[in-house]
Design a protein around this motif. Structure first.
Motif, PDB file in Angstrom:
ATOM      1  N   LEU A 133      24.121   4.874 -13.496  1.00 56.85           N
ATOM      2  CA  LEU A 133      25.258   4.474 -12.669  1.00 56.85           C
ATOM      3  C   LEU A 133      25.520   5.517 -11.588  1.00 56.85           C
ATOM      4  N   ILE A 134      25.504   6.786 -11.959  1.00 56.87           N
ATOM      5  CA  ILE A 134      25.756   7.849 -10.992  1.00 56.87           C
ATOM      6  C   ILE A 134      24.736   7.807  -9.864  1.00 56.87           C
ATOM      7  N   GLN A 135      23.484   7.582 -10.200  1.00 53.80           N
ATOM      8  CA  GLN A 135      22.450   7.499  -9.178  1.00 53.80           C
ATOM      9  C   GLN A 135      22.664   6.304  -8.254  1.00 53.80           C
ATOM     10  N   ARG A 136      23.107   5.196  -8.803  1.00 58.65           N
ATOM     11  CA  ARG A 136      23.371   4.017  -7.965  1.00 58.65           C
ATOM     12  C   ARG A 136      24.558   4.284  -7.039  1.00 58.65           C
ATOM     13  N   LEU A 137      25.567   4.949  -7.529  1.00 61.85           N
ATOM     14  CA  LEU A 137      26.710   5.295  -6.696  1.00 61.85           C
ATOM     15  C   LEU A 137      26.280   6.188  -5.532  1.00 61.85           C
ATOM     16  N   ASP A 153      26.228  -7.086   1.267  1.00 64.06           N
ATOM     17  CA  ASP A 153      25.230  -8.077   0.871  1.00 64.06           C
ATOM     18  C   ASP A 153      24.743  -7.779  -0.535  1.00 64.06           C
ATOM     19  N   ASP A 154      23.766  -8.547  -0.979  1.00 66.23           N
ATOM     20  CA  ASP A 154      23.290  -8.447  -2.355  1.00 66.23           C
ATOM     21  C   ASP A 154      22.524  -7.161  -2.649  1.00 66.23           C
ATOM     22  N   SER A 155      22.185  -6.392  -1.630  1.00 69.01           N
ATOM     23  CA  SER A 155      21.495  -5.128  -1.887  1.00 69.01           C
ATOM     24  C   SER A 155      22.424  -4.106  -2.524  1.00 69.01           C
ATOM     25  N   GLU A 156      23.729  -4.308  -2.379  1.00 69.05           N
ATOM     26  CA  GLU A 156      24.755  -3.450  -2.964  1.00 69.05           C
ATOM     27  C   GLU A 156      24.561  -1.986  -2.549  1.00 69.05           C
ATOM     28  N   ILE A 157      24.351  -1.807  -1.261  1.00 72.38           N
ATOM     29  CA  ILE A 157      24.225  -0.465  -0.688  1.00 72.38           C
ATOM     30  C   ILE A 157      25.400  -0.197   0.254  1.00 72.38           C
ATOM     31  N   GLU A 158      25.493  -0.964   1.342  1.00 69.58           N
ATOM     32  CA  GLU A 158      26.582  -0.786   2.295  1.00 69.58           C
ATOM     33  C   GLU A 158      27.838  -1.517   1.819  1.00 69.58           C
ATOM     34  N   TYR A 159      28.980  -0.868   1.997  1.00 71.46           N
ATOM     35  CA  TYR A 159      30.228  -1.473   1.539  1.00 71.46           C
ATOM     36  C   TYR A 159      31.400  -0.995   2.399  1.00 71.46           C
ATOM     37  N   GLN A 160      32.499  -1.713   2.308  1.00 73.17           N
ATOM     38  CA  GLN A 160      33.726  -1.341   2.981  1.00 73.17           C
ATOM     39  C   GLN A 160      34.809  -1.046   1.950  1.00 73.17           C
ATOM     40  N   LEU A 161      35.709  -0.154   2.312  1.00 68.25           N
ATOM     41  CA  LEU A 161      36.893   0.130   1.508  1.00 68.25           C
ATOM     42  C   LEU A 161      38.115  -0.456   2.205  1.00 68.25           C
ATOM     43  N   SER A 171      37.632   8.635  -1.398  1.00 68.10           N
ATOM     44  CA  SER A 171      37.552   7.330  -2.061  1.00 68.10           C
ATOM     45  C   SER A 171      36.147   6.760  -2.132  1.00 68.10           C
ATOM     46  N   SER A 172      35.198   7.344  -1.429  1.00 68.46           N
ATOM     47  CA  SER A 172      33.857   6.776  -1.410  1.00 68.46           C
ATOM     48  C   SER A 172      33.208   6.838  -2.785  1.00 68.46           C
ATOM     49  N   LEU A 173      32.214   5.973  -2.988  1.00 69.96           N
ATOM     50  CA  LEU A 173      31.502   5.942  -4.264  1.00 69.96           C
ATOM     51  C   LEU A 173      30.652   7.193  -4.459  1.00 69.96           C
ATOM     52  N   LYS A 174      30.196   7.806  -3.380  1.00 70.26           N
ATOM     53  CA  LYS A 174      29.455   9.053  -3.519  1.00 70.26           C
ATOM     54  C   LYS A 174      30.347  10.161  -4.068  1.00 70.26           C
ATOM     55  N   ASN A 175      31.604  10.189  -3.641  1.00 71.35           N
ATOM     56  CA  ASN A 175      32.518  11.180  -4.191  1.00 71.35           C
ATOM     57  C   ASN A 175      32.855  10.867  -5.648  1.00 71.35           C
ATOM     58  N   LEU A 176      32.959   9.584  -5.975  1.00 68.13           N
ATOM     59  CA  LEU A 176      33.138   9.203  -7.373  1.00 68.13           C
ATOM     60  C   LEU A 176      31.961   9.712  -8.198  1.00 68.13           C
ATOM     61  N   THR A 185      31.174   0.234 -13.798  1.00 67.86           N
ATOM     62  CA  THR A 185      29.886  -0.471 -13.840  1.00 67.86           C
ATOM     63  C   THR A 185      29.969  -1.852 -13.193  1.00 67.86           C
ATOM     64  N   VAL A 186      31.178  -2.371 -12.987  1.00 68.47           N
ATOM     65  CA  VAL A 186      31.315  -3.732 -12.464  1.00 68.47           C
ATOM     66  C   VAL A 186      30.962  -3.839 -10.979  1.00 68.47           C
TER      67      VAL A 186
END
Length: 326
Positions: free
Chosen positions: A51-55, A153-161, A187-192, A320-321
């Motif tokens: 999970l951490i690597q995906r974030l 998109d479905d790649s689940e890479i780029e996102y907006q907050l 708030s970014s997922l990388k900081n999470l 994980t969701v």
């Protein structure tokens, strides 16, 4: 100064020029072993390496807008050490107000004296933070805002907050909540991922905080902890502000020579769970400004804190969701 021999004067001045790195009560960390032991009582989730690597692989595409919406203003006299930072200082300029009667104050007097200066004789009030921070802090307890994300998109890479006024509103708009309170610089997922990966940030943060200038503190937080640039700057602002206002309290608690040598290993709390004076000063003086700008903290992200908290203080989340396309 009267407590110290004059022969120590040069060293004492040197100590006061070195920023302390505090383990923020709003961001205190624990070892991985302790975190696992506390999971069941605190309700937090043990996050996997996967999970951490995906974030870490995700990319926030509207981070600049997130910071702009905090409504901070540039100080007329910015810190020379932070003039090249990409984010604004939440503590400077501090909110000030003149008054003839206390009922004229725009915001309630904070519950802790370290957070403000009040002179009734001259009719002046100063809050240790910008007006946006004071406004938010005055209603923070009743605020139900959440920060939520949506992948492009479905790649689940780029996102907006995006900040929503409630968890239900976020879900209705097709967003997934990532922490309570509004979105901010951390708030970014990388900081999470950095919060989750570094179960014990104390040593690294203290080491970074002892750098001799703000740029080096920030660079250290990025390289050693893994924060992105805006989040690292928020931590740096906090370190500088707390150093300005809490150094005498911290020297008294840890001892002059211990601070000089970086030996600040006394317990975070006493037997009753009360924060030690140094950490309490940091929490009272810099906590609101840090929380307002950072957005994400451990507790509001459902991540374990070293200080025991009641389960209801830890915001319930399953990180994980975010990734459900497999």
């Amino acid at each position: 100064m009267d407590k110290f021999d004059r022969s120590h004067g040069v060293i004492f001045i040197l100590v006061l020029t070195i920023p302390f790195s505090f383990t923020h009560p709003h961001e205190v960390n624990v070892s991985a072993e302790s975190a696992v032991l506390k999971q069941s009582s605190q309700g937090a989730i043990v996050e996997s390496i996967e999970l951490i690597q995906r974030l870490k692989r995700t990319e926030l595409i509207n981070g600049d807008l997130t910071h702009e919406r905090l409504n901070l203003v540039a100080a007329q006299k910015p810190r020379r050490r932070t003039k090249e930072f990409v984010t604004l200082d939440p503590f400077n300029p501090p909110h000030t107000q003149s008054f003839e009667n206390l009922i004229e104050l725009k915001y309630p007097i904070p519950p802790t004296e370290e957070l403000y200066e009040l002179n009734e004789k001259s009719g002046t009030f100063l809050f240790r933070g910008q007006e946006s921070v004071a406004r938010w802090f005055s209603t923070a307890e009743s605020n139900a805002d959440v920060c939520a994300l949506r992948f492009e998109d479905d790649s689940e890479i780029e996102y907006q907050l995006r900040t929503f006024v409630s968890r239900n509103d976020a879900h209705s708009a097709g967003y997934v909540v990532t922490h309570s309170s509004h979105c901010g610089t951390c708030s970014s997922l990388k900081n999470l991922a950095s919060y989750l990966e570094n179960r014990d940030l104390t040593s690294a943060a203290r080491s970074c905080g002892r750098k001799r200038n703000a740029k080096k503190i920030k660079t250290c937080l990025m390289n050693e902890v893994g924060f992105d640039e805006p989040c690292a700057e928020t931590w740096t602002y906090n370190i500088l502000h707390t150093t300005d206002h809490c150094k005498s309290i911290c020297i008294k608690y840890y001892g002059f020579w211990n601070v000089l040598r970086g030996n600040m290993d006394k317990p975070h709390t006493d037997e009753q769970g009360k924060l030690n004076p140094c950490l309490q000063c940091d929490e009272n003086t810099s906590g609101p400004g840090f929380q307002y700008v950072a957005g994400r903290t451990r507790r509001n992200s459902g991540v374990i804190s070293a200080i025991h908290r009641h389960p209801e203080e830890i915001y319930s989340l399953d990180h994980t969701v975010y990734f459900d396309n497999e």
